[in-house]
Structures are given as structure tokens and as C-alpha cells.
Design an enzyme around this catalytic site. Structure first.
Site, mmCIF file in Angstrom:
data_model
loop_
_atom_site.group_PDB
_atom_site.id
_atom_site.type_symbol
_atom_site.label_atom_id
_atom_site.label_comp_id
_atom_site.label_asym_id
_atom_site.label_seq_id
_atom_site.Cartn_x
_atom_site.Cartn_y
_atom_site.Cartn_z
ATOM 1 N N HIS A 141 0.845 -1.191 0.000
ATOM 2 C CA HIS A 141 0.000 0.000 0.000
ATOM 3 C C HIS A 141 0.881 1.241 0.000
ATOM 4 O O HIS A 141 1.926 1.259 0.640
ATOM 5 C CB HIS A 141 -0.921 0.026 1.228
ATOM 6 C CG HIS A 141 -2.071 0.956 1.041
ATOM 7 N ND1 HIS A 141 -1.988 2.297 1.311
ATOM 8 C CD2 HIS A 141 -3.313 0.733 0.550
ATOM 9 C CE1 HIS A 141 -3.137 2.859 1.010
ATOM 10 N NE2 HIS A 141 -3.956 1.942 0.547
ATOM 11 N N ASP A 155 -7.863 -5.614 0.041
ATOM 12 C CA ASP A 155 -8.344 -6.582 -0.946
ATOM 13 C C ASP A 155 -7.950 -8.018 -0.625
ATOM 14 O O ASP A 155 -8.435 -8.945 -1.272
ATOM 15 C CB ASP A 155 -7.788 -6.217 -2.340
ATOM 16 C CG ASP A 155 -8.349 -4.898 -2.833
ATOM 17 O OD1 ASP A 155 -9.556 -4.680 -2.673
ATOM 18 O OD2 ASP A 155 -7.575 -4.078 -3.371
HETATM 19 N N1 CMC Z 1 4.128 -7.683 -4.912
HETATM 20 C C1 CMC Z 1 5.435 -7.601 -5.180
HETATM 21 N N2 CMC Z 1 6.167 -6.471 -5.051
HETATM 22 C C2 CMC Z 1 5.536 -5.375 -4.639
HETATM 23 C C3 CMC Z 1 4.162 -5.364 -4.341
HETATM 24 C C4 CMC Z 1 3.447 -6.579 -4.499
HETATM 25 N N3 CMC Z 1 2.148 -6.644 -4.227
HETATM 26 N N4 CMC Z 1 3.780 -4.124 -3.963
HETATM 27 C C5 CMC Z 1 4.881 -3.379 -4.020
HETATM 28 N N5 CMC Z 1 5.955 -4.115 -4.412
HETATM 29 C C6 CMC Z 1 7.343 -3.661 -4.520
HETATM 30 C C7 CMC Z 1 7.541 -2.775 -5.733
HETATM 31 O O1 CMC Z 1 7.865 -3.570 -6.872
HETATM 32 C C8 CMC Z 1 8.652 -1.890 -5.286
HETATM 33 O O2 CMC Z 1 9.870 -2.634 -5.309
HETATM 34 P P1 CMC Z 1 11.287 -1.870 -5.618
HETATM 35 O O3 CMC Z 1 11.443 -0.869 -4.517
HETATM 36 O O4 CMC Z 1 12.272 -2.970 -5.614
HETATM 37 O O5 CMC Z 1 11.104 -1.242 -6.965
HETATM 38 C C9 CMC Z 1 8.345 -1.662 -3.800
HETATM 39 O O6 CMC Z 1 7.607 -2.825 -3.399
HETATM 40 C C10 CMC Z 1 7.532 -0.430 -3.507
HETATM 41 O O7 CMC Z 1 6.311 -0.530 -4.231
HETATM 42 P P2 CMC Z 1 5.688 0.577 -5.148
HETATM 43 O O8 CMC Z 1 5.225 -0.081 -6.415
HETATM 44 O O9 CMC Z 1 6.579 1.758 -5.235
HETATM 45 O O10 CMC Z 1 4.428 0.945 -4.294
HETATM 46 P P3 CMC Z 1 3.276 1.914 -4.741
HETATM 47 O O11 CMC Z 1 2.962 2.711 -3.559
HETATM 48 O O12 CMC Z 1 3.618 2.624 -5.991
HETATM 49 O O13 CMC Z 1 2.081 0.901 -5.103
HETATM 50 C C11 CMC Z 1 0.374 -0.699 -4.787
HETATM 51 C C12 CMC Z 1 1.124 0.489 -4.186
HETATM 52 C C13 CMC Z 1 -0.777 -1.047 -3.868
HETATM 53 C C14 CMC Z 1 -0.173 -0.316 -6.174
HETATM 54 C C15 CMC Z 1 1.335 -1.889 -4.925
HETATM 55 O O14 CMC Z 1 1.756 -2.307 -3.645
HETATM 56 C C16 CMC Z 1 0.711 -3.072 -5.676
HETATM 57 O O15 CMC Z 1 0.794 -3.126 -6.892
HETATM 58 N N6 CMC Z 1 0.091 -4.044 -4.948
HETATM 59 C C17 CMC Z 1 -0.619 -5.140 -5.601
HETATM 60 C C18 CMC Z 1 -1.985 -4.698 -6.089
HETATM 61 C C19 CMC Z 1 -2.938 -4.420 -4.950
HETATM 62 O O16 CMC Z 1 -3.085 -5.217 -4.027
HETATM 63 N N7 CMC Z 1 -3.655 -3.285 -5.029
HETATM 64 C C20 CMC Z 1 -4.669 -2.899 -4.022
HETATM 65 C C21 CMC Z 1 -4.239 -1.711 -3.230
HETATM 66 S S1 CMC Z 1 -5.184 -1.381 -1.741
HETATM 67 C C22 CMC Z 1 -6.827 -1.079 -2.198
HETATM 68 C C23 CMC Z 1 -7.017 -0.299 -3.429
HETATM 69 O O17 CMC Z 1 -6.530 0.824 -3.561
HETATM 70 O O18 CMC Z 1 -7.696 -0.781 -4.293
#
Ligand code: CMC
Length: 392
Positions: free
Chosen positions: A270, A327
Site C-alpha cells: 500500500h 483486498d
Molecule cells: N508484490 C510484489 N512487489 C511489490 C508489491 C506486491 N504486491 N507491492 C509493491 N511491491 C514492490 C515494488 O515492486 C517496489 O519494489 P522496488 O522498490 O524494488 O522497486 C516496492 O515494493 C515499492 O512498491 P511501489 O510499487 O513503489 O508501491 P506503490 O505505492 O507505488 O504501489 C500498490 C502500491 C498497492 C499499487 C502496490 O503495492 C501493488 O501493486 N500491490 C498489488 C496490487 C494491490 O493489491 N492493489 C490494491 C491496493 S489497496 C486497495 C485499493 O486501492 O484498491
């Protein structure tokens, strides 16, 4: 033009001043208008929570009764609106139907000029809350080829939705108290989450002066994506793959660590929560309680726990502070209730509608609101030549 600061994905940009929802991501705190989410999830009805978000205060008896009547009066779709369903192919995604229908509501519902008075806005808010539910259930009924079930005026919000989803001619569906409580809690927990992608979209559209329905319709489309609301479908897909034996929980977690796999651990991570998501905690326990009460043994719940444990024990997830989000366990609840998988994100949308309405109103009411218009860092060619087509 001065120096533009790039903030990728707006990770550190405050886009609005807002008095609606408070989150402390370090401590896992979530409050709507100052009221802790834990209290609302356990004790508040979805519509009472919606009133809190939209109008700023918990309603007294009279306000609650008044808003209840507005919802009831506005819950059925105009006959002309129902014709729109015939225009969609039977296998259309229910999110596409929902966003299109909410956009179309602008032409059928409360005229925009009435929004400027408080009563007009109240009615539009009630109408939108009531009709997203009616549209969602009707799109499901059209999809499975059954006649549309009309809303019942004696049922509370969650029960009425289940009635419209699952009643068939001559046999009304009666939700058990456990099922109604679980769905109500699901909706309350989704009702707002400050400047998430879909709500920021609603505010962006609203900032140009666009109407409520157009703004909320845009929010629904933003929610559809797998990184946002679409993740609740993604989680069940993931758990089913593991259940079918394509991967073990540990192998799936390992794949999600590999940036080239194109796979993320759905329902994990998140932008704001760095220690835990309070909604996930509540839903995990609620999923367990509901399955117990319904005497359902869903293997996906055990797999979800296994995936969670494997990820939490893994340095990749620990070092990046990635935890289960809202989720991760919500789909187990929706499955138990009998909601089909492709409706999961629609359920999220119904739940998020109060937040979208509250944020639209906050933008519309702010006399100092400027149009939202971010800047960019241009990285294209400096100066290119126009060349006649034959010479390209
Ligand atoms: N699985 C694997 N790696 C992950 C995940 C994941 N679920 N989430 C984040 N990371 C990694 C990401 O690749 C990055 O790694 P690095 O620093 O090596 O590049 C690091 O963790 C930081 O992540 P980020 O992508 O910069 O985080 P963000 O704040 O941009 O994205 C997120 C947040 C929720 C989109 C992301 O965690 C994600 O894609 N999660 C999976 C999809 C998900 O469950 N979404 C629902 C979110 S909560 C309810 C909603 O809003 O709908």
C-alpha cells in the site's frame, strides 16, 4: 516556466486539503470524519457511514429517517434507464456497465441546476447511492438472463442489494443476519480512503466543474484497474491458481519478487500503510467468523493465510514494508456470500460511492478551488522538422 519538480506517481504531493478521512500509515490508523474505522465497521450501518462522510456528522434519528426515505424513493431505475442494459453484450464486464450507466444517469436523474441547493444535492447523493446498487444487481441479472428484481422498500441497504441479486420470481432471497452484517461491514470499510487513485480522479474531474455523475463515473473507471479495486478479483485468481496446484504459496510469493515475472502479490502493499492496513485486519477476522457461521470450509482461506505467512516471513516483503491490504481477505467474504468473481470490483465501487460523493462535494463547495492541472517534465525532442509525407 521555472523548475518543475517531478513526483513520480504523486508519492509526496499533497493534492488537496480535505476534512473527510484521516490516515496514519505508520500507525495503521483510519478515521472517517475523526471516527475510528473499527467502531464504524462493527457498529455503523453503511448508509449512516455514508451520511457521516458526505454531510460531516453522524445523523440523528430524524436525519437518518429523512435520508432513508430519499434512498427508498430513488432506488428504482427509470424505465428508459433500463433500456440501456439491452445495448450491452451479455458478457460485458459489469464495471463497464456500471461506469456507463452512472454517466448516463446524468441525463435521467436530478438535474444539475438543483445541486446548488442543499436539498437537491442530498437527493442526488441518495439517488446515486441507491442506484449504483440497483444498477449493479440489474447488470448481474441481465448477464445471467434472469428478470430484474425490483428493490424492496422495507429492507436495509445491504439486504436490499442481496435481494436484488439473488431473488428469483416467486422466491425472495432472505439474507441471514451474519451475511447482512458481513456485507455491511465490507461496504463500510470501503467507503472512503482519502486521495486514492479513483477519488483523486473524481476530484480531478470535479475541479473542472463537471457534474457529480460524470465525476463518479470517471472514478469507477479508475477503480477498475488491477492495481486498485481490480485487485480484489486478482487475489481470488491468485488463490485459485495455487489451489489448482499451478504453484505452491511459496512459489507464488517467489514469482512476485521477480520483477521480470510480470506478477505481483495481489492484495499486498500500500502506498500509505507501512505496518498494517487496519481494514485488512478487520476483514481477516470477519472472513473467519462468516465462514464459521455459515459452516463453509473454503480452502482459499487457508491458502490466503499460507500466502500471507510466506510473504511476511520473506525479507523482500519485510524490507519494503508490504502487508496485506483491504483486498486480501475481502474476496473470501464475497465468495461466501455468493457474489460472482467479476462483480467483486463492482462491490468495491458501491462501497466507495459515499467517498466519491463526499470528495466531489468538497471540491464543488470550495470557493478557492482551482482547476487541477499538474505540470510535467518534458523529455521529448527539442525541435523536429515537418517533412512532406513522400519524403518521410
Ligand atoms: N508484490 C510484489 N512487489 C511489490 C508489491 C506486491 N504486491 N507491492 C509493491 N511491491 C514492490 C515494488 O515492486 C517496489 O519494489 P522496488 O522498490 O524494488 O522497486 C516496492 O515494493 C515499492 O512498491 P511501489 O510499487 O513503489 O508501491 P506503490 O505505492 O507505488 O504501489 C500498490 C502500491 C498497492 C499499487 C502496490 O503495492 C501493488 O501493486 N500491490 C498489488 C496490487 C494491490 O493489491 N492493489 C490494491 C491496493 S489497496 C486497495 C485499493 O486501492 O484498491
Amino acid at each position: 516556466t521555472g523548475l518543475i519538480t517531478l513526483d513520480d506517481g504523486y508519492a509526496n504531493t499533497g493534492s488537496a486539503k480535505s476534512a473527510i478521512t484521516f490516515i496514519d500509515g505508520e500507525k495503521g490508523i483510519l478515521r472517517y470524519r475523526g471516527v475510528p474505522i473499527e467502531d464504524l465497521a462493527e457498529r455503523s450501518s453503511f448508509i449512516e457511514t455514508a451520511e457521516l462522510l458526505i454531510f460531516g456528522e453522524l445523523p440523528d434519528e430524524e436525519e437518518r429517517a429523512d435520508f432513508r426515505s430519499l434512498l427508498t424513493e430513488n432506488s428504482a431505475l427509470h424505465r428508459d434507464m433500463r433500456k440501456h442494459f439491452d445495448g450491452f453484450p451479455v458478457n460485458a464486464h459489469p464495471m463497464s456497465i456500471l461506469s456507463a450507466m452512472v454517466n448516463a444517469l446524468q441525463a435521467h436523474d436530478i438535474p444539475e441546476h438543483r445541486f446548488t441547493d442543499e436539498n437537491g444535492f442530498r437527493e442526488a447523493a441518495a439517488s446515486l447511492l441507491a442506484k449504483t446498487r440497483t444498477i449493479a444487481a440489474a447488470s448481474y441479472k441481465s448477464h445471467i438472463g434472469q428478470p430484474i428484481a425490483y428493490p424492496r422498500y422495507d429492507l436495509p441497504y445491504a439486504e436490499n442489494f442481496l435481494h436484488m441479486m439473488f431473488s428469483v420470481p416467486y422466491r425472495d432471497y432472505e439474507a441471514t443476519p451474519e451475511v447482512a452484517h458481513a456485507l455491511n461491514m465490507f461496504l463500510v470499510l470501503h467507503a472512503d480512503h482519502e486521495q486514492n487513485c479513483s477519488t483523486s480522479t473524481v476530484r480531478m474531474v470535479a475541479s473542472s466543474g463537471a457534474n457529480l455523475y460524470a465525476s463518479v463515473s470517471a472514478g469507477i473507471n479508475a477503480l477498475w484497474g488491477p492495481l486498485h479495486g481490480g485487485a480484489n478479483m486478482g487475489v481470488i485468481d491468485m488463490l485459485e491458481h495455487i489451489h489448482e496446484g499451478s504453484w505452491t504459496a511459496k512459489q507464488y510469493v517467489d514469482r512476485a519478487k521477480d520483477k521480470h515475472s510480470g506478477v505481483k502479490l495481489m492484495g499486498f502493499g500500500h502506498r500509505v500503510y507501512r505496518n498494517f492496513d487496519p481494514r485488512a485486519r478487520i476483514l481477516k477476522e470477519a472472513a473467519h467468523n462468516l465462514l464459521d457461521a455459515m459452516h463453509i470450509d473454503d480452502p482459499l482461506l487457508d491458502i490466503a493465510r499460507e500466502v500471507e505467512q510466506a510473504a511476511l516471513a520473506d525479507d523482500y516483503f519485510a524490507s519494503r514494508q508490504l502487508y496485506p491490504n483491504v483486498d486480501f481477505y475481502s474476496g473470501i467474504i464475497l465468495r461466501a456470500i455468493g457474489i460472482p468473481l467479476d462483480m467483486f470490483t463492482v462491490l468495491f465501487a458501491i462501497g466507495r460511492t459515499p467517498g466519491w460523493i463526499a470528495h466531489w462535494k468538497e471540491v464543488a463547495d470550495d470557493p478557492r478551488q482551482r482547476i487541477n492541472r499538474p505540470r510535467q517534465v518534458y523529455v521529448g525532442p527539442n525541435l523536429s522538422q515537418w517533412v512532406p509525407r513522400a519524403e518521410r
